[in-house]
Design a protein around this motif. Structure first.
Motif, PDB file in Angstrom:
ATOM      1  N   PRO A  67      -7.534  -5.021  -5.349  1.00  0.00           N
ATOM      2  CA  PRO A  67      -8.125  -4.070  -6.301  1.00  0.00           C
ATOM      3  C   PRO A  67      -7.051  -3.490  -7.220  1.00  0.00           C
ATOM      4  O   PRO A  67      -5.894  -3.368  -6.802  1.00  0.00           O
ATOM      5  N   PRO A  68      -7.427  -3.122  -8.449  1.00  0.00           N
ATOM      6  CA  PRO A  68      -6.443  -2.627  -9.425  1.00  0.00           C
ATOM      7  C   PRO A  68      -5.638  -1.440  -8.909  1.00  0.00           C
ATOM      8  O   PRO A  68      -4.431  -1.363  -9.160  1.00  0.00           O
ATOM      9  N   THR A  69      -6.282  -0.551  -8.149  1.00  0.00           N
ATOM     10  CA  THR A  69      -5.533   0.619  -7.678  1.00  0.00           C
ATOM     11  C   THR A  69      -4.383   0.194  -6.768  1.00  0.00           C
ATOM     12  O   THR A  69      -3.314   0.779  -6.805  1.00  0.00           O
ATOM     13  N   TRP A  70      -4.630  -0.837  -5.951  1.00  0.00           N
ATOM     14  CA  TRP A  70      -3.541  -1.314  -5.071  1.00  0.00           C
ATOM     15  C   TRP A  70      -2.428  -1.899  -5.904  1.00  0.00           C
ATOM     16  O   TRP A  70      -1.244  -1.741  -5.609  1.00  0.00           O
ATOM     17  N   LYS A  71      -2.845  -2.610  -6.948  1.00  0.00           N
ATOM     18  CA  LYS A  71      -1.858  -3.243  -7.813  1.00  0.00           C
ATOM     19  C   LYS A  71      -0.962  -2.163  -8.422  1.00  0.00           C
ATOM     20  O   LYS A  71       0.256  -2.278  -8.418  1.00  0.00           O
ATOM     21  N   TYR A  72      -1.589  -1.097  -8.915  1.00  0.00           N
ATOM     22  CA  TYR A  72      -0.806  -0.046  -9.561  1.00  0.00           C
ATOM     23  C   TYR A  72       0.125   0.638  -8.578  1.00  0.00           C
ATOM     24  O   TYR A  72       1.181   1.134  -8.951  1.00  0.00           O
ATOM     25  N   ARG A  73      -0.268   0.668  -7.293  1.00  0.00           N
ATOM     26  CA  ARG A  73       0.629   1.262  -6.305  1.00  0.00           C
ATOM     27  C   ARG A  73       1.932   0.458  -6.217  1.00  0.00           C
ATOM     28  O   ARG A  73       3.024   1.015  -6.201  1.00  0.00           O
ATOM     29  N   HIS A  74       1.780  -0.858  -6.175  1.00  0.00           N
ATOM     30  CA  HIS A  74       2.976  -1.710  -6.146  1.00  0.00           C
ATOM     31  C   HIS A  74       3.803  -1.517  -7.419  1.00  0.00           C
ATOM     32  O   HIS A  74       5.017  -1.399  -7.364  1.00  0.00           O
ATOM     33  N   VAL A  75       3.107  -1.526  -8.549  1.00  0.00           N
ATOM     34  CA  VAL A  75       3.812  -1.381  -9.829  1.00  0.00           C
ATOM     35  C   VAL A  75       4.558  -0.049  -9.861  1.00  0.00           C
ATOM     36  O   VAL A  75       5.726   0.017 -10.233  1.00  0.00           O
ATOM     37  N   LEU A  76       3.867   1.000  -9.425  1.00  0.00           N
ATOM     38  CA  LEU A  76       4.463   2.330  -9.469  1.00  0.00           C
ATOM     39  C   LEU A  76       5.736   2.369  -8.629  1.00  0.00           C
ATOM     40  O   LEU A  76       6.766   2.862  -9.055  1.00  0.00           O
ATOM     41  N   ARG A  77       5.641   1.812  -7.416  1.00  0.00           N
ATOM     42  CA  ARG A  77       6.806   1.869  -6.544  1.00  0.00           C
ATOM     43  C   ARG A  77       7.978   1.111  -7.168  1.00  0.00           C
ATOM     44  O   ARG A  77       9.116   1.572  -7.119  1.00  0.00           O
TER      45      ARG A  77
END
Lengths: 384, 332, 340
Positions: free
Chosen positions: B242-252
């Protein structure tokens, strides 16, 4: 290829005109120059086309050009000299608010001593506690800011760039020594170092100016300052020296990093393997690679220097009255705060818009010169 | 973990020469003081020759430079250096100013994190929209604003017009645990003092934080976009995350450079804010450095610069170590 | 359509078109590609770099990123026999359910598939959790040990806690394959899965994929430029050139009886595993610019057997033998006549 990628705008044609014109001129002096640089010239044009499509970049460029124009023409178009104390003409000129009309009478001290022509003058932006016209002082201040920034940027970063090139390319002990020195200088917060230096340097600078009349007269012309104000000018120059010392370490670290990554390139390795001399590799292969990002930093720092120099003047280091310096005008105006707000608002706006110009321009250049974002921009240019 | 220890050791070893270098540079700055410092300290032109003589003896100004350096360092490090201008121990004076600077730093840092990071993320997520454009321009305006000018505008609005802050004194509770009123008030749950402190500090801290907010927002935006274009992000789509999970990786991934920058900003704030402290009449480290310069108190200046340099280098060290801890790729 | 007898399709692609909108112009990366993958087989897409085989595979679950866009055609996915899903009509959410669980990918470069800041176990677990196979990451990490064991990762208990940079290329690719099979996919798309690896590891990875396929009964789409792999591992293969399929046939037939001049040239350019060769020949000319592709047959500028019609009109697809189709004027009535 051959297909026209860009739909040319008026500004693009202007770019063509200027670039081709300049190239043509150089070509006439050194025949064959244009042909050799053909690829680079068309790359330069493409870069400028991309800039033409960045509204913020163009706004920045406009602000910068406007500032430079004012700095050059300012002293000539200013209604009064930077030190014309109109209180001698009209006592009401003291802290006169914007729009106030001041009358200079025939034969008054003001007319005779300050050389102001008789008549009625409107002080568009008001005046300070000595009745000095704020608009005139801001125009002179533009000159001060520009010259300070040029003097700082013409030396400080280049010390760093040279040392960074050497450290990055030579490596080993030389690298270690240079970088440890850089660490030491970076350990001081820039402003504090500049403050400390501007506090201890002025006498030395003044002594230097007294010993070198030629340098003094150049400095006076550059800053559009009268001869009797050499003392204040020496303090202003102190800031320049202080900022040289503050500004080089950042560039040394930056350039070293860029050289290290440029060295990884296969063609640089190949050049080294072929035994091409160090200087030539640096000049022909490494410098062109780091020039783009470097240009961005230099542009951004041009604004930063103006900001920091104004901050130093505000703290009472650097320019002192009657010299016109934006930061110092705010400091002097702040003595009357919260009255005489115009003495704070207008010089502050001048600083902000000028620095903003350099920042907008630098930011747009970063996007244009970075291959990653460059593609996106060119893609957008094409439309679709 | 032995390799981590070796990394720490190596990093510590470069720490020491840097600190020594800082002290030498400080000394050189102090040593190029023009004129005769002893005379200045004794009261200028009308100073009696005996007093001048005594000061020269006491501060060994007649000795060779390296001896002066060793003497100054020894006195500073043992806190037996008395300022010839204020007649206080240099170290005591600096420590007295520290709580103000720490509180200013804590407030400013809160602004920077709470405003800078979210603005940067929003800007990146909405990239190339008008929201992005507005945030980018605001950030650039933040970087272009002279804070001494901004300070007066804010004071005019929030003090002169609406009296939403105070510009005098520094609130201090009657008790002291850590020596920093803000932290003490929080520990004691002393709301009244806490409110006083906030009332006093919120505006100067905002002024000080203003340019950094723009800086951090830009940095977060750009490194977020860089992280978005990392190869593994595309593969995460192929994994059906899901996009939210993706953004978590990107954010980190994007936070690594941000953490470094935030660390350096924190270190920079701790070294004092001469302009802000002056305008808001807060007696912090920055004001101390300025006062030393204006009073020709070069020994105080030297102590102050040394202190500031040590703090900055230490924070640098901590940032490097943190970096090594949050990025598993860093080879020690 | 050329479909072998008794084929139960899992993927059907008809007349797919994909364009990339770049500043230099519109790249017609995929221009009318049609094929069917049968359930349980190993299907190959073969071609040189840039011929569009990867783009085709990404289009199967609409993974094309801007500036690329699917501009036409149909893509059908059959999760089970007779049940048809129109990929181009699915919502993002429905697509996400299929990606990573029913249709999974293994990319060429395993380091580009893994987040450097998370452990292998976490990333495998995350893929499972996203598709509801486990409810908690912790549980997923435990299950990841078994999955890593399945993909023959040495010391799986240790490796779940490793970060990508601590693994070799082969081990990384095993982890990626682990992620791809964690949810028991129906179709695994392996895009050059061994190209970035050492030669010695390549065979191990390919054998692993084949063994997993045998065990789970999944379908395999193998994308490669390596004809050796095609010959060894595939059932049927399609040869792509400049965004089009020029020839498709069962593998033995393709190697024994290549019809398209491009296939013939390709087979002469590499050691043919099924025939004796005296020397290797390169293909003259270069890959065409897809912004302004050649008219007619895209291979005609390099074709030794080109005719007038080749530069004018796109060749039709011609059936020659069982499951063997070729897009070339040589095998049409007109072309046959023109060619004498």
């Amino acid at each position: 290829m051959g297909e026209e990628v860009y739909e040319k705008k008026i500004l693009d044609r202007l770019v063509d005109l200027v670039v081709d014109g300049v190239a043509g001129l150089i070509d006439r002096v050194r025949p064959g120059w244009k042909k050799r640089r053909e690829a680079r010239l068309s790359e330069l044009k493409l870069t400028l086309y991309a800039l033409n499509r960045s509204p913020t970049g163009l706004l920045g460029l406009a602000l910068v050009l406007f500032f430079i124009a004012l700095a050059i023409a300012g002293p000539y178009i200013a209604p009064f000299s930077y030190d014309a104390q109109l209180i001698f003409c009209d006592t009401e000129a003291r802290l006169a608010p914007p729009g106030k009309v001041v009358v200079v009478e025939e034969g008054s001290i003001c007319h005779q001593v300050l050389g102001v022509e008789p008549g009625e003058y409107k002080l568009w932006l008001g005046a300070d506690d000595q009745g000095r016209d704020l608009l005139s002082r801001l125009l002179y201040g533009a000159r001060t800011s520009l010259v300070v920034a040029i003097l700082v940027m013409a030396v400080g970063p280049w010390i760093g760039i040279a040392l960074g090139l050497i450290a990055g390319y030579k490596g080993g002990v030389i690298d270690e020594v240079i970088m440890r020195i850089v660490d030491v200088f970076l350990a001081f917060p820039g402003l504090v170092l500049a403050i400390a230096l501007s506090a201890v340097l002025p006498e030395r600078v003044q002594a230097f100016l007294e010993a070198n009349p030629a340098a003094t007269s150049i400095a006076l012309d550059l800053f559009a300052v009268k001869e009797q104000h050499v003392g204040p000018l020496a303090r202003l120059l102190t800031v320049v020296i202080a900022l040289w010392i503050v500004w080089w370490p950042g560039y040394a670290r930056l350039v070293r990093g860029m050289v290290l990554s440029a060295r990884e390139n296969t063609y640089v390795e190949a050049a080294r393997a072929l035994g091409i001399p160090t200087g030539r590799i640096l000049r022909a292969h490494i410098l062109p690679n780091i020039l783009g990002p470097l240009l961005v930093y230099l542009t951004l720092d041009f604004g930063a220097v103006i900001l920091v120099a104004a901050g130093l003047s505000f703290l009472g280091l650097g320019a002192v009255p009657p010299l016109a310096d934006w930061g110092r005008i705010i400091y002097d105006g702040s003595q009357y705060f919260p009255n005489a707000l115009w003495l704070i608002v207008f010089p502050g706006l001048s600083i902000m818009l000028t620095v903003l110009g350099f920042n907008l321009l630098g930011d747009a250049m970063r996007d244009i010169l970075d291959p990653k974002t460059r593609r996106r921009i060119e893609f957008k240019v094409k439309g679709r | 973990m032995t390799s981590f220890r070796r990394f720490l050791l190596r990093r510590m070893l470069t720490f020491i020469p840097t600190i020594v270098g800082v002290t030498i540079v400080t000394f050189i700055i102090a040593a190029v003081v023009p004129g005769n410092p002893a005379k200045l300290w004794a009261g200028g032109e009308k100073a009696s020759p005996e007093v001048v003589e005594q000061i020269i003896k006491e501060y060994r100004l007649d000795r060779p430079l390296y001896e002066q350096y060793v003497f100054f360092m020894y006195k500073l490090l043992t806190n037996s250096m008395v300022s010839p201008v204020t007649f206080n121990y240099v170290w005591d004076e600096i420590l007295e100013r520290l709580p103000v600077t720490i509180q200013l730093t804590l407030f400013s840092f809160t602004y920077i994190i709470l405003l800078g990071i979210p603005l940067g993320i929003i800007s990146a997520l909405k990239r190339d929209t008008w929201i992005d454009a507005v945030i980018r321009i605001l950030a650039l305006i933040g970087l272009s604003t002279p804070i001494f000018w901004l300070a007066y505008l804010l004071i005019y609005i929030f003090f002169v017009k609406y009296e939403l802050t105070s510009l005098a004194g520094t609130p201090e509770p009657p008790y002291s645990i850590t020596g920093i009123p803000l932290i003490d008030a929080i520990i004691k749950l002393d709301l009244a003092t806490f409110r006083d402190i906030v009332y006093r500090y919120w505006l100067p801290a905002l002024t000080l934080a203003y340019p950094y907010i723009g800086f951090v927002a830009r940095l977060v935006r750009n490194s977020f976009l860089d992280a978005m274009s990392l190869d593994f992000v595309e593969y995460m789509d192929a994994r059906g995350l899901p996009p939210t999970w993706k953004y978590r990786h990107v954010l980190r991934n994007s936070l690594i450079p941000v953490v470094t920058a935030l660390g350096l900003i924190f270190g920079g704030l701790l070294t004092g804010a001469p302009i802000t402290e002056t305008i808001f009449s807060l007696p912090g480290i920055g004001k101390f450095l300025l006062d030393s310069i204006n009073n020709y108190d070069y020994l105080g200046l030297m102590g102050g610069v040394l202190f500031v340099g040590v703090i900055y280098v230490t924070i640098n060290l901590i940032v490097d170590v943190t970096y090594a801890l949050i990025d598993p790729r860093v080879r020690y | 359509m050329v479909v072998p007898e008794g084929c139960d399709p899992i993927i059907e692609v008809r007349d797919l078109k994909v364009n990339f909108y770049t500043y230099a112009g519109v790249v017609k990366a995929i221009d009318g590609v049609t094929f069917t993958i049968c359930r349980g087989e190993t299907y190959c897409l073969v071609g040189e770099t840039g011929c569009g085989k990867s783009v085709t595979s990404k289009a199967l679950t609409r993974l094309i990123q801007p500036p690329g866009r699917i501009e036409g055609g149909e893509i059908y996915y059959y999760p089970e026999p007779g049940k048809r899903v129109d990929i181009l009509k699915l919502s993002e959410k429905e697509l996400r359910r299929i990606r990573g669980s029913e249709i999974t990918y293994v990319y060429q470069d395993p380091s580009a598939a893994l987040d450097p800041l998370y452990t292998i176990g976490y990333q495998v677990a995350e893929t499972m959790k996203a598709h509801g196979l486990v409810s908690r990451i912790k549980e997923g990490v435990r299950r990841a040990v078994d999955i890593l064991r399945t993909v023959a990762m040495p010391d799986p208990e240790v490796r779940v806690r490793s970060y990508p940079h601590e693994l070799s290329g082969g081990m990384k690719q095993r982890s990626v394959i682990g992620m791809a099979i964690a949810n028991r996919p129906k179709l695994l798309i392996a895009d050059e899965p061994t190209t970035a690896l050492d030669v010695t590891i390549q065979a191990q990875i390919m054998d692993l994929l084949l063994e997993l396929k045998r065990k789970t009964g999944m379908t395999l789409l193998l994308i490669t430029h390596n004809l050796g792999l095609v010959a060894e591992y595939c059932d049927r293969a399609a040869v792509m050139y400049a965004g089009r399929i020029v020839e498709e046939a069962p593998v033995r037939e393709l190697f024994k009886n290549p019809l398209h001049p491009y296939t013939q040239a390709l087979l002469k350019a590499v050691p043919n595993p099924l025939a004796r060769m005296d020397k290797l020949e390169s293909i003259p000319g270069s890959v065409p610019d897809l912004i302004r592709p050649p008219r007619g047959c895209r291979f005609h500028p390099r074709c030794p057997l080109r005719m007038d019609v080749c530069s004018r009109e796109r060749p039709p697809e011609v059936l020659r033998g069982r499951g063997h189709r070729v897009a070339c004027w040589l095998y049409t009535d007109e072309g046959g006549v023109a060619g004498g």
